[in-house]
Design an enzyme around this catalytic site. Structure first.
Site, PDB file in Angstrom:
ATOM      1  N   HIS A  37      12.606 -21.167 -20.645  1.00  0.00           N
ATOM      2  CA  HIS A  37      12.464 -22.396 -21.552  1.00  0.00           C
ATOM      3  C   HIS A  37      12.648 -22.191 -22.917  1.00  0.00           C
ATOM      4  O   HIS A  37      13.411 -22.843 -23.704  1.00  0.00           O
ATOM      5  CB  HIS A  37      11.371 -23.204 -21.420  1.00  0.00           C
ATOM      6  N   VAL A 176      17.341 -15.816 -17.992  1.00  0.00           N
ATOM      7  CA  VAL A 176      16.126 -15.151 -18.270  1.00  0.00           C
ATOM      8  C   VAL A 176      15.356 -14.738 -17.287  1.00  0.00           C
ATOM      9  O   VAL A 176      14.969 -15.288 -16.365  1.00  0.00           O
ATOM     10  CB  VAL A 176      15.260 -15.646 -19.676  1.00  0.00           C
TER      11      VAL A 176
HETATM   12  P1  AMP Z   1      12.582 -26.687 -15.631  1.00  0.00           P
HETATM   13  O1  AMP Z   1      11.503 -26.942 -16.452  1.00  0.00           O
HETATM   14  O2  AMP Z   1      12.522 -25.739 -14.317  1.00  0.00           O
HETATM   15  O3  AMP Z   1      13.287 -28.158 -15.039  1.00  0.00           O
HETATM   16  O4  AMP Z   1      13.873 -26.376 -16.453  1.00  0.00           O
HETATM   17  C1  AMP Z   1      14.174 -26.710 -17.526  1.00  0.00           C
HETATM   18  C2  AMP Z   1      15.435 -26.077 -18.110  1.00  0.00           C
HETATM   19  O5  AMP Z   1      14.985 -24.707 -18.306  1.00  0.00           O
HETATM   20  C3  AMP Z   1      16.583 -26.055 -17.391  1.00  0.00           C
HETATM   21  O6  AMP Z   1      17.969 -26.227 -18.184  1.00  0.00           O
HETATM   22  C4  AMP Z   1      16.558 -24.609 -16.575  1.00  0.00           C
HETATM   23  O7  AMP Z   1      18.200 -24.429 -16.387  1.00  0.00           O
HETATM   24  C5  AMP Z   1      15.937 -23.744 -17.704  1.00  0.00           C
HETATM   25  N1  AMP Z   1      15.448 -22.726 -17.198  1.00  0.00           N
HETATM   26  C6  AMP Z   1      14.280 -22.629 -16.370  1.00  0.00           C
HETATM   27  N2  AMP Z   1      14.184 -21.268 -16.050  1.00  0.00           N
HETATM   28  C7  AMP Z   1      15.238 -20.502 -16.814  1.00  0.00           C
HETATM   29  C8  AMP Z   1      15.424 -19.273 -16.965  1.00  0.00           C
HETATM   30  N3  AMP Z   1      14.816 -18.245 -15.942  1.00  0.00           N
HETATM   31  N4  AMP Z   1      16.390 -18.618 -17.587  1.00  0.00           N
HETATM   32  C9  AMP Z   1      16.993 -19.711 -18.607  1.00  0.00           C
HETATM   33  N5  AMP Z   1      16.696 -21.159 -18.367  1.00  0.00           N
HETATM   34  C10 AMP Z   1      15.842 -21.476 -17.471  1.00  0.00           C
END
Ligand code: AMP
Length: 296
Positions: A37, A176
């Site tokens: 994030h 990441v």
């Molecule tokens: P979430 O909180 O899981 O809904 O994710 C929110 C945003 O963070 C989304 O756009 C995800 O794709 C991104 N995100 C979550 N994990 C990762 C990661 N490991 N690397 C890059 N972006 C991430």
């Protein structure tokens, strides 16, 4: 840093920023923030004047029996991380603020939502597109940052913004990983030590498939078999799917031929925890470049 809870306050803050000539950057999340994030926040900070992070565990994108109630939450920790990343505004609404009543209007993106994660989670992407469309409508013209970790979600949100002429530029950011290859996810917190030790097999399997493409393999069946065989070495990990798809339209690929951007994407269960991961493969004039993401 502003910490807002109401739709009206968020809309007013974004309107005010634009009226002052500032560009708005949006990072939608479900909180329990980690370095994945934070990489989106940094991209937004570098590209925009007024950076908004939203933290909302969206009930609409969870199916019956999924982990809505136990999804990890830590608002105080999240706010501290947003401060550190010099975010301008955090929007963390209550569910009743986003959904005063059950919505009669939802957003459905056809076809792109059908296979991959859509197979096991048939209502998930409608929940995602509905809440993201609401956030886009509240925030207004902006650049919105999404991670390539959720490659299907990124393709679906891009297509929604395009189809509905939403005044939002959607930017995809690198996946990441932990040092051992495990893709960062809020759900990694569910893993017990043994499950955590087994989890890097997912990236190892994807990398084996990527290496095979570099070595000349072009048959998607074979690549999927490589992933399945690698994951099978960890009996505690159950592969839900592995697909080779075009990265934008998500069409299934049988044979890799010609130039293009592809994904090898998977979902798996380790105990009760469902994890996803993917790598990108870019082919240009016969040259293969792998996008394995980056390490924290
Ligand atoms: P979430 O909180 O899981 O809904 O994710 C929110 C945003 O963070 C989304 O756009 C995800 O794709 C991104 N995100 C979550 N994990 C990762 C990661 N490991 N690397 C890059 N972006 C991430």
């Amino acid at each position: 840093m502003l910490h807002l809870q109401t739709v009206a306050d968020l809309r007013a803050a974004c309107d005010r920023a634009r009226a002052g000539g500032h560009s708005v950057g949006l990072v939608p999340t479900m909180g329990f923030l980690h370095a994945g994030h934070r990489s989106l926040m940094r991209a937004a900070r570098a590209g925009c004047d007024f950076v908004v992070v939203t933290i909302f565990v969206n009930p609409l994108q969870f199916g019956p029996g999924e982990d809505l109630d136990r999804y990890p939450r830590d608002l105080a920790g999240d706010l501290a991380q947003c401060e550190e990343e010099q975010v301008d505004c955090v929007f963390a609404p209550a569910a009743r603020e986003m959904y005063p009543s059950a919505p009669l209007t939802t957003v459905h993106v056809a076809r792109l939502t059908e296979g991959m994660c859509g197979a096991a989670r048939p209502t998930h992407f409608d929940g995602v597109t509905t809440v993201v469309a609401k956030l886009f409508a509240i925030v207004g013209p902006c650049t919105a940052y999404f991670g390539r970790k959720d490659a299907q979600q990124l393709a679906v949100v891009r297509r929604m913004a395009e189809d509905l002429n939403l005044p939002v530029t959607v930017v995809g950011c690198p996946l990441v990983r932990e040092a051992d290859g495990l893709a960062l996810s809020s759900r990694n917190a569910y893993l017990d030590p043994e499950e955590r030790a087994a989890a890097p097999v997912l990236f190892a399997a994807l990398r084996a498939a990527g290496d095979a493409v570099v070595a000349g393999e072009r048959d998607a069946q074979r690549l999927r078999a490589i992933v399945r065989e690698t994951v099978a070495k960890e009996p505690s990990v159950a592969l839900e799917y592995v697909d080779v798809r075009d990265a934008q339209g998500l069409e299934p690929v049988a044979t890799i031929d010609g130039d293009g951007e592809l994904l090898v994407a998977l979902a798996a269960r380790i105990g009760a925890t469902r994890l996803i991961d993917n790598i990108g493969i870019s082919i240009r004039g016969g040259d293969v470049a792998l996008d394995l993401g980056r390490t924290v």
